[in-house]
Motif scaffolding. Sequence first.
Motif, PDB file in Angstrom:
ATOM      1  N   GLN A 134       0.827  -1.202   0.000  1.00 19.65           N
ATOM      2  CA  GLN A 134       0.000   0.000   0.000  1.00 19.65           C
ATOM      3  C   GLN A 134       0.868   1.262   0.000  1.00 19.65           C
ATOM      4  O   GLN A 134       0.551   2.243  -0.688  1.00 19.65           O
ATOM      5  N   LYS A 135       1.985   1.237   0.728  1.00 21.59           N
ATOM      6  CA  LYS A 135       2.911   2.380   0.715  1.00 21.59           C
ATOM      7  C   LYS A 135       3.443   2.628  -0.694  1.00 21.59           C
ATOM      8  O   LYS A 135       3.461   3.761  -1.178  1.00 21.59           O
ATOM      9  N   LEU A 136       3.873   1.563  -1.338  1.00 23.26           N
ATOM     10  CA  LEU A 136       4.439   1.694  -2.684  1.00 23.26           C
ATOM     11  C   LEU A 136       3.364   2.087  -3.696  1.00 23.26           C
ATOM     12  O   LEU A 136       3.619   2.864  -4.623  1.00 23.26           O
ATOM     13  N   PHE A 137       2.176   1.563  -3.509  1.00 26.50           N
ATOM     14  CA  PHE A 137       1.075   1.918  -4.417  1.00 26.50           C
ATOM     15  C   PHE A 137       0.789   3.416  -4.351  1.00 26.50           C
ATOM     16  O   PHE A 137       0.595   4.078  -5.370  1.00 26.50           O
ATOM     17  N   ASP A 138       0.763   3.967  -3.131  1.00 25.27           N
ATOM     18  CA  ASP A 138       0.492   5.402  -2.967  1.00 25.27           C
ATOM     19  C   ASP A 138       1.543   6.246  -3.673  1.00 25.27           C
ATOM     20  O   ASP A 138       1.224   7.287  -4.271  1.00 25.27           O
ATOM     21  N   VAL A 139       2.804   5.806  -3.634  1.00 25.80           N
ATOM     22  CA  VAL A 139       3.872   6.531  -4.327  1.00 25.80           C
ATOM     23  C   VAL A 139       3.725   6.372  -5.838  1.00 25.80           C
ATOM     24  O   VAL A 139       3.849   7.340  -6.602  1.00 25.80           O
ATOM     25  N   ARG A 140       3.446   5.156  -6.277  1.00 24.06           N
ATOM     26  CA  ARG A 140       3.338   4.900  -7.712  1.00 24.06           C
ATOM     27  C   ARG A 140       2.189   5.677  -8.344  1.00 24.06           C
ATOM     28  O   ARG A 140       2.248   6.068  -9.514  1.00 24.06           O
ATOM     29  N   GLU A 141       1.121   5.934  -7.580  1.00 27.50           N
ATOM     30  CA  GLU A 141      -0.020   6.668  -8.103  1.00 27.50           C
ATOM     31  C   GLU A 141       0.346   8.088  -8.525  1.00 27.50           C
ATOM     32  O   GLU A 141      -0.383   8.722  -9.293  1.00 27.50           O
ATOM     33  N   LYS A 142       1.467   8.599  -8.027  1.00 29.24           N
ATOM     34  CA  LYS A 142       1.909   9.951  -8.382  1.00 29.24           C
ATOM     35  C   LYS A 142       2.689   9.959  -9.693  1.00 29.24           C
ATOM     36  O   LYS A 142       2.978  11.031 -10.232  1.00 29.24           O
ATOM     37  N   ARG A 143       3.048   8.775 -10.204  1.00 26.02           N
ATOM     38  CA  ARG A 143       3.760   8.704 -11.481  1.00 26.02           C
ATOM     39  C   ARG A 143       2.806   8.972 -12.645  1.00 26.02           C
ATOM     40  O   ARG A 143       1.585   8.854 -12.496  1.00 26.02           O
ATOM     41  N   GLN A 144       3.389   9.306 -13.785  1.00 25.24           N
ATOM     42  CA  GLN A 144       2.570   9.456 -14.993  1.00 25.24           C
ATOM     43  C   GLN A 144       2.066   8.084 -15.415  1.00 25.24           C
ATOM     44  O   GLN A 144       2.840   7.160 -15.652  1.00 25.24           O
ATOM     45  N   LYS A 145       0.748   7.972 -15.535  1.00 26.34           N
ATOM     46  CA  LYS A 145       0.153   6.662 -15.787  1.00 26.34           C
ATOM     47  C   LYS A 145       0.195   6.299 -17.266  1.00 26.34           C
ATOM     48  O   LYS A 145       0.181   7.175 -18.131  1.00 26.34           O
ATOM     49  N   PRO A 146       0.227   5.000 -17.555  1.00 21.13           N
ATOM     50  CA  PRO A 146       0.182   4.557 -18.957  1.00 21.13           C
ATOM     51  C   PRO A 146      -1.159   4.921 -19.595  1.00 21.13           C
ATOM     52  O   PRO A 146      -2.164   5.136 -18.915  1.00 21.13           O
ATOM     53  N   LEU A 147      -1.163   4.950 -20.912  1.00 20.98           N
ATOM     54  CA  LEU A 147      -2.384   5.224 -21.658  1.00 20.98           C
ATOM     55  C   LEU A 147      -3.401   4.114 -21.437  1.00 20.98           C
ATOM     56  O   LEU A 147      -3.063   2.933 -21.425  1.00 20.98           O
ATOM     57  N   LEU A 148      -4.651   4.509 -21.239  1.00 21.59           N
ATOM     58  CA  LEU A 148      -5.751   3.559 -21.086  1.00 21.59           C
ATOM     59  C   LEU A 148      -6.530   3.499 -22.390  1.00 21.59           C
ATOM     60  O   LEU A 148      -6.992   4.527 -22.890  1.00 21.59           O
ATOM     61  N   ASP A 149      -6.632   2.318 -22.965  1.00 15.20           N
ATOM     62  CA  ASP A 149      -7.448   2.126 -24.174  1.00 15.20           C
ATOM     63  C   ASP A 149      -8.898   1.990 -23.720  1.00 15.20           C
ATOM     64  O   ASP A 149      -9.298   0.944 -23.203  1.00 15.20           O
TER      65      ASP A 149
END
Length: 427
Positions: A134-149
Amino acid sequence: MLYDQAMLLMSYVEGYLVTKKDDYKNTVGKIAHYILRVMTSKEGGFFSAEDADSEGEEGKFYVWSLNELREVLNQEDMDLVEKVYNLSEEGNFEDEATGRKLGVNIFYQNQSFDKLRDELQLEDIQKKLERIRQKLFDVREKRQKPLLDDKILVDWNGLTIAALSKAYKALGNEKYIEAARNAAEFILKGLEKNKRLLHMYRDGQWKVYGNLDDYAFMIWGLIELYEATFDIRYLETALKLNEDVFKYFADKNSGGFYFTPNDNEELLIRNKEIYDGAIPSGNSVMMLNLLRLARITGRTEYEDSAYRIYKAFSKSVKSMPMGYSFLLCAVEFAVGDSLEIVMVGNKSANETKNMLKIINEEFLPNKVMVLKPIDEEEAKRVHKLAEYTLTQNLINDKTTVYVCKNFVCNNPTNDSDELKKLINSEK
């Protein structure tokens, strides 16, 4: 890809039912959570795919260097994730062209939690890892997300409805069946509006006549959804779509179904596809659909049509059986032992739910289920589809189960222990 999630979800559900291993059960939960969190539209349908690339680099959203992890985790947590998820300074993620390690890691787990628990002497290892995740997920959510088709494709949605319905039956998580229902309702609204299935939805528009896979996979999803909810409307719609398959796709001379409808633009050749690759073919799924609908309704003409599919492709199957794995599942259903289970009772009653739990906890791939409700109007709708249920009734005013093989039934029971014995004797 949505179809990857759906097929994996079904595989892990069945793996869990066979083995009762918590690792498989946990994986079911993670896949389903991902579908509901990332791939579900506000309308209820499921998106097609999430890209592997972000910021011009493959995998950038998903991978971690150890330095990035150290900024988030303490040393104790670092030691644990390095061991469990096989992480290193040089990384395990490689440049596809050169094979050079890129200094970043994909998390992967190659030991079961039982082995890790014993090896690391950590009884609460899963709780610790979930807290870290959950800690890592919260940090990763701040990254630029991949394109969603964000296309919604009916065939892949049908697969996912089937998968989530199976997951609900096995695990009882209401979120799974709610998502399956919402997706089905969204697609059925499109069906009502357009008078037939269309293949794709995006930005408020339905486009392109549905192909065989759209119909076959949606029928599969509706059958699974019916057996998960016993909402007769889903079975009625599955049968309507089944008739449309014959109307638009049937090869009346040789058997089987064409991939494109007969009122589509004229093609030089109308293909009939049977190869089961990353997803099963429409013909393979239709063979199993027809067999299941035949056992649910008692309509033998559906079973005859199913046999014609196998006959049409038998030479290809005999030459390379491994290329037709789903079709062979249908063949096994046809020639092996299969069960028809009829439950008579109130689907909301606790005794009905307890009986269902006994059945759904077992791996019974070659079965169909029908609920005859105690409500007279609902019962009439069931009788209209499955006349044989007219003779099956409550015993002692309690939920009653009829376990049958090829429409030859054991003595009905409303005793849970007796039902367990009957189910185990037929496995």
